[in-house]
Design a protein around this motif. Structure first.
Motif, PDB file in Angstrom:
ATOM      1  N   SER A  61       0.780  -1.167  -0.169  1.00 23.25           N
ATOM      2  CA  SER A  61      -0.021   0.042  -0.085  1.00 23.25           C
ATOM      3  C   SER A  61       0.785   1.172   0.076  1.00 23.25           C
ATOM      4  O   SER A  61       0.427   2.332  -0.374  1.00 23.25           O
ATOM      5  N   LEU A  62       2.224   1.192   0.445  1.00 20.75           N
ATOM      6  CA  LEU A  62       3.128   2.269   0.696  1.00 20.75           C
ATOM      7  C   LEU A  62       3.441   2.815  -0.698  1.00 20.75           C
ATOM      8  O   LEU A  62       4.056   3.915  -0.713  1.00 20.75           O
ATOM      9  N   LEU A  63       3.166   2.187  -1.799  1.00 26.02           N
ATOM     10  CA  LEU A  63       3.780   2.566  -3.061  1.00 26.02           C
ATOM     11  C   LEU A  63       2.363   3.155  -3.831  1.00 26.02           C
ATOM     12  O   LEU A  63       2.636   3.316  -5.136  1.00 26.02           O
ATOM     13  N   ASN A  64       1.361   3.322  -3.266  1.00 14.62           N
ATOM     14  CA  ASN A  64       0.342   3.772  -3.910  1.00 14.62           C
ATOM     15  C   ASN A  64      -0.549   4.943  -3.377  1.00 14.62           C
ATOM     16  O   ASN A  64      -0.368   5.419  -2.199  1.00 14.62           O
ATOM     17  N   GLU A  65      -1.155   5.865  -4.362  1.00 13.40           N
ATOM     18  CA  GLU A  65      -1.782   6.952  -3.706  1.00 13.40           C
ATOM     19  C   GLU A  65      -2.991   6.503  -3.279  1.00 13.40           C
ATOM     20  O   GLU A  65      -3.335   5.219  -3.210  1.00 13.40           O
ATOM     21  N   GLU A  66      -4.148   7.265  -2.839  1.00 10.56           N
ATOM     22  CA  GLU A  66      -5.101   7.207  -1.848  1.00 10.56           C
ATOM     23  C   GLU A  66      -6.038   5.984  -2.266  1.00 10.56           C
ATOM     24  O   GLU A  66      -6.158   4.803  -1.644  1.00 10.56           O
ATOM     25  N   ASP A  67      -6.796   6.136  -3.301  1.00 12.23           N
ATOM     26  CA  ASP A  67      -7.624   5.049  -3.962  1.00 12.23           C
ATOM     27  C   ASP A  67      -6.956   3.733  -4.289  1.00 12.23           C
ATOM     28  O   ASP A  67      -7.281   2.646  -4.018  1.00 12.23           O
ATOM     29  N   PHE A  68      -5.956   3.812  -4.834  1.00 12.04           N
ATOM     30  CA  PHE A  68      -4.920   2.691  -5.155  1.00 12.04           C
ATOM     31  C   PHE A  68      -4.592   1.915  -4.060  1.00 12.04           C
ATOM     32  O   PHE A  68      -4.428   0.808  -3.835  1.00 12.04           O
ATOM     33  N   GLN A  69      -4.333   2.719  -2.771  1.00 10.22           N
ATOM     34  CA  GLN A  69      -3.790   2.196  -1.405  1.00 10.22           C
ATOM     35  C   GLN A  69      -5.039   1.357  -0.729  1.00 10.22           C
ATOM     36  O   GLN A  69      -4.700   0.401  -0.393  1.00 10.22           O
ATOM     37  N   MET A  70      -6.035   2.006  -0.970  1.00 14.78           N
ATOM     38  CA  MET A  70      -7.485   1.206  -0.541  1.00 14.78           C
ATOM     39  C   MET A  70      -7.450   0.105  -0.959  1.00 14.78           C
ATOM     40  O   MET A  70      -8.052  -1.074  -0.494  1.00 14.78           O
ATOM     41  N   ALA A  71      -7.384  -0.030  -2.536  1.00 12.02           N
ATOM     42  CA  ALA A  71      -7.665  -1.284  -3.132  1.00 12.02           C
ATOM     43  C   ALA A  71      -6.542  -2.347  -2.871  1.00 12.02           C
ATOM     44  O   ALA A  71      -6.945  -3.405  -3.254  1.00 12.02           O
ATOM     45  N   THR A  72      -5.562  -1.852  -2.408  1.00 18.22           N
ATOM     46  CA  THR A  72      -4.526  -2.917  -2.094  1.00 18.22           C
ATOM     47  C   THR A  72      -5.061  -3.957  -0.864  1.00 18.22           C
ATOM     48  O   THR A  72      -4.546  -4.957  -0.849  1.00 18.22           O
ATOM     49  N   TYR A  73      -5.726  -3.241  -0.068  1.00 21.43           N
ATOM     50  CA  TYR A  73      -6.272  -4.147   0.963  1.00 21.43           C
ATOM     51  C   TYR A  73      -7.434  -5.002   0.884  1.00 21.43           C
ATOM     52  O   TYR A  73      -8.483  -5.252   1.448  1.00 21.43           O
ATOM     53  N   THR A  74      -6.927  -5.929  -0.260  1.00 26.06           N
ATOM     54  CA  THR A  74      -7.994  -6.979  -0.530  1.00 26.06           C
ATOM     55  C   THR A  74      -7.212  -8.405  -0.286  1.00 26.06           C
ATOM     56  O   THR A  74      -6.069  -8.482  -0.392  1.00 26.06           O
ATOM     57  N   LEU A  75      -8.029  -9.221   0.217  1.00 30.77           N
ATOM     58  CA  LEU A  75      -7.452 -10.488   0.484  1.00 30.77           C
ATOM     59  C   LEU A  75      -6.745 -11.410  -0.540  1.00 30.77           C
ATOM     60  O   LEU A  75      -6.233 -12.247  -0.493  1.00 30.77           O
ATOM     61  N   THR A  76      -7.264 -10.849  -1.770  1.00 33.34           N
ATOM     62  CA  THR A  76      -6.600 -11.455  -3.041  1.00 33.34           C
ATOM     63  C   THR A  76      -5.167 -11.032  -3.265  1.00 33.34           C
ATOM     64  O   THR A  76      -4.780 -11.328  -4.375  1.00 33.34           O
ATOM     65  N   ASN A  77      -4.777  -9.933  -2.630  1.00 32.98           N
ATOM     66  CA  ASN A  77      -3.534  -9.345  -2.763  1.00 32.98           C
ATOM     67  C   ASN A  77      -2.458  -9.862  -1.538  1.00 32.98           C
ATOM     68  O   ASN A  77      -1.636  -9.127  -1.380  1.00 32.98           O
ATOM     69  N   ALA A  78      -3.056 -10.580  -0.411  1.00 35.68           N
ATOM     70  CA  ALA A  78      -2.359 -10.898   0.783  1.00 35.68           C
ATOM     71  C   ALA A  78      -2.189 -12.315   0.580  1.00 35.68           C
ATOM     72  O   ALA A  78      -2.678 -13.202   0.262  1.00 35.68           O
ATOM     73  N   VAL A  79      -0.764 -12.633   1.341  1.00 33.16           N
ATOM     74  CA  VAL A  79      -0.279 -13.925   1.632  1.00 33.16           C
ATOM     75  C   VAL A  79       0.393 -13.838   2.990  1.00 33.16           C
ATOM     76  O   VAL A  79       0.451 -13.036   3.818  1.00 33.16           O
ATOM     77  N   PRO A  80       0.166 -15.100   3.567  1.00 34.42           N
ATOM     78  CA  PRO A  80       0.430 -15.315   5.029  1.00 34.42           C
ATOM     79  C   PRO A  80       2.075 -14.983   5.175  1.00 34.42           C
ATOM     80  O   PRO A  80       2.974 -15.596   4.743  1.00 34.42           O
ATOM     81  N   LEU A  81       2.450 -13.737   6.177  1.00 28.81           N
ATOM     82  CA  LEU A  81       3.675 -13.338   6.560  1.00 28.81           C
ATOM     83  C   LEU A  81       3.845 -13.359   8.020  1.00 28.81           C
ATOM     84  O   LEU A  81       3.050 -12.961   8.613  1.00 28.81           O
ATOM     85  N   SER A  82       5.211 -13.654   8.491  1.00 32.28           N
ATOM     86  CA  SER A  82       5.284 -13.355   9.859  1.00 32.28           C
ATOM     87  C   SER A  82       5.227 -11.901  10.058  1.00 32.28           C
ATOM     88  O   SER A  82       5.760 -11.133   8.996  1.00 32.28           O
ATOM     89  N   PRO A  83       4.937 -11.297  11.185  1.00 29.24           N
ATOM     90  CA  PRO A  83       5.090  -9.759  11.419  1.00 29.24           C
ATOM     91  C   PRO A  83       6.371  -9.191  11.251  1.00 29.24           C
ATOM     92  O   PRO A  83       6.357  -8.212  10.168  1.00 29.24           O
ATOM     93  N   SER A  84       7.409  -9.867  11.422  1.00 29.45           N
ATOM     94  CA  SER A  84       8.900  -9.213  10.835  1.00 29.45           C
ATOM     95  C   SER A  84       9.080  -9.325   9.494  1.00 29.45           C
ATOM     96  O   SER A  84       9.432  -8.569   8.769  1.00 29.45           O
ATOM     97  N   LEU A  85       8.666 -10.379   8.689  1.00 33.52           N
ATOM     98  CA  LEU A  85       8.828 -10.762   7.521  1.00 33.52           C
ATOM     99  C   LEU A  85       7.987  -9.539   6.655  1.00 33.52           C
ATOM    100  O   LEU A  85       8.253  -9.129   5.578  1.00 33.52           O
ATOM    101  N   SER A  86       6.818  -9.460   6.932  1.00 36.49           N
ATOM    102  CA  SER A  86       6.135  -8.584   6.339  1.00 36.49           C
ATOM    103  C   SER A  86       6.507  -7.011   6.588  1.00 36.49           C
ATOM    104  O   SER A  86       6.468  -6.372   5.490  1.00 36.49           O
ATOM    105  N   LYS A  87       7.128  -6.897   7.863  1.00 42.00           N
ATOM    106  CA  LYS A  87       7.553  -5.476   7.771  1.00 42.00           C
ATOM    107  C   LYS A  87       8.611  -5.391   6.870  1.00 42.00           C
ATOM    108  O   LYS A  87       9.088  -4.253   6.229  1.00 42.00           O
ATOM    109  N   SER A  88       9.721  -6.294   6.757  1.00 44.64           N
ATOM    110  CA  SER A  88      10.954  -6.420   5.945  1.00 44.64           C
ATOM    111  C   SER A  88      10.669  -6.105   4.472  1.00 44.64           C
ATOM    112  O   SER A  88      11.209  -5.449   3.777  1.00 44.64           O
TER     113      SER A  88
END
Length: 479
Positions: free
Chosen positions: A149-176
């Motif tokens: 989401s940090l590489l997108n502007e507002e509407d694009f950023q909202m669209a990234t929070y879909t579960l079809t764009n998500a994979v299981p990551l540990s908290p530290s790996l997701s942050k990295s």
């Protein structure tokens, strides 16, 4: 692991062809592209080689506009890649997770991503072909975004929070992952692409056999492929291993494709990989190396930056053998630890299996014993009742036999007396009949005597007449 494979087979729904739809939402692999989302691919040609029936193309729309494109695996319940372009990031991030209704229910009327809470109970088979928030809860994994989401502007950023764009990551790996990808794109890729709108990005994941709650595949590794389709074109690949959150290996797009499925081609014509500028490539790799080492990258392209980059490159070449050796040692150590844990898990599994089998056998024995005792205890009242009924029936048979014998004994004198009493009646009543028969006999005898006398006389007459005719001479007719 066997249980995980069985569970994944149970949940696997092979999608033959999702119907394409007019607003550029979900289309089948056999169609030419992602409709409106083709703009996120160089030459408007999406990657080739992803041909499995459970690979579903999604044109991610939000507020009726295409925001990025995704290839989703309904088997692994994670995206295989998300294609997007760099836009000016928004200042504030609002995390609100969305789902794609048409992956689970192609016949519904929803044509873009919606909030998960808004469609629970209204979309048929929700979660059959995609991951849901409940699949991540309590698992220890975060919903890591392939398209950050940090590489997108507002509407694009909202669209990234879909579960079809998500994979299981540990908290530290997701942050990295988000930190490294953000810095690479902003500091290494965007400054070296002369036309910013010609920078095409593919962020992807390679599924593994490890699954969250037996459903969602944990990636084996994450990757990023970049293509600058400008006059001075170039391409680059990056890979981050799940077992090393600090790793960020750079490689060519061709080398990256070899780590994916056979026959995969990410960019049309490999984005001019064979003809790209060596100087441009070295500058990009130098920037990636600086990011990997935690240094701040200068974004200007002046000669001083190039000279400084050359020095850092020489230092990086000198340090590279030591870094590779350290990576090898870390890899060996990690594999050794994995082997030890696997061995301990196998021992625990075998011992636990034996104990569970023993407990199961003991439980079966106790249950069988209790069942047998219960059957015996239940049969006692039944047997007692049956004995009482048999005694009562026997007593009734004895009474019946006594009554029958008494009846037969009493029947003998009663019959005799009845017959004796009836004798005079039958004798007196028979006298008229006897007299009638005597009279009939006397009359018949008299009639018989008369008939006999008549017959005798007739016989004598006939004999006399015959003798006369025989011996007396015939006279005249008058005589």
């Amino acid at each position: 692991r066997e249980w995980t494979m069985k569970t994944s087979i149970v949940f696997l729904l092979c999608i033959s062809v999702f119907p394409g739809f007019s607003q550029g939402r979900v289309v089948g692999e056999d169609e030419t592209g992602f409709a409106e989302c083709n703009v996120f691919f160089p030459g408007q040609v999406p990657p080739e080689g992803f041909t499995e029936p459970f690979h579903v193309k999604i044109c991610q729309q939000y507020n009726k506009e295409p925001r990025f494109a995704t290839l989703y695996s309904t088997k692994d319940k994670i995206p295989l890649y998300s294609a997007f372009k760099y836009t000016k990031p928004a200042q504030n991030e609002e995390e609100s997770w969305l789902v794609e209704p048409q992956i689970d229910d192609p016949e519904n009327d929803l044509h873009e991503m919606v909030h998960e809470a808004d469609v629970i109970g209204t979309v048929a088979s929700l979660g059959a072909n995609q991951a849901l928030t409940s699949d991540y809860m309590g698992s220890g994994y975060e919903r890591g975004l392939l398209n950050p989401s940090l590489l997108n502007e507002e509407d694009f950023q909202m669209a990234t929070y879909t579960l079809t764009n998500a994979v299981p990551l540990s908290p530290s790996l997701s942050k990295s992952w988000h930190r490294d990808i953000g810095r690479v794109v902003e500091q290494a890729l965007v400054p070296h692409c002369s036309k910013k709108d010609h920078l095409y990005l593919l962020a992807g994941a390679i599924p593994s056999s490890v699954r969250v709650k037996g459903k969602v595949s944990v990636p084996e590794s994450l990757w990023l492929a970049a293509c600058c389709d400008a006059p001075e074109g170039w391409s680059l690949g990056l890979v981050k291993k799940m077992n090393d959150e600090n790793s960020l290996a750079d490689l060519t797009v061709g080398e990256l494709e070899k780590q994916l499925l056979a026959g995969v081609h990410l960019f049309k014509g490999s984005c001019g990989e064979e003809n790209q500028s060596q100087e441009k490539t070295e500058a990009i790799l130098q920037a990636v190396s600086q990011i990997r080492s935690g240094e701040q990258v200068e974004t200007s392209d002046n000669q001083e930056a190039k000279d400084s980059g050359l020095v850092r490159k020489v230092a990086g070449i000198i340090a590279m053998p030591f870094i590779k050796l350290l990576e090898l040692l870390i890899y060996v150590f990690v594999e050794l630890v994995k082997f030890v844990f696997y061995f301990l898990w196998l021992v625990i599994k075998r011992v636990g299996g034996a104990v569970l089998d023993g407990v199961y056998s003991l439980w079966n024995g106790v249950v069988s014993y209790l069942k047998a005792i219960s059957m015996v205890l239940i049969s006692i009242p039944y047997d007692v009742g049956r004995v009482i009924v048999n005694i009562f029936l026997g007593f009734l048979e004895i009474v019946q036999d006594v009554a029958s014998l008494t009846y037969r004994i009493l029947c003998i004198p009663v019959g005799f007396v009845l017959h004796l009493a009836a004798f005079p009646y039958h004798s007196i009543c028979a006298i008229p009949s006897v007299l009638k028969d005597v009279a009939t006999g006397i009359g018949g005898t008299f009639s018989l005597v008369i008939d006999a006398t008549a017959a005798l006389l007739h016989g004598f007459y006939y004999l006399a007449g015959h003798i006369v005719k025989r011996f007396v001479p015939k006279g005249s007719s008058d005589d």
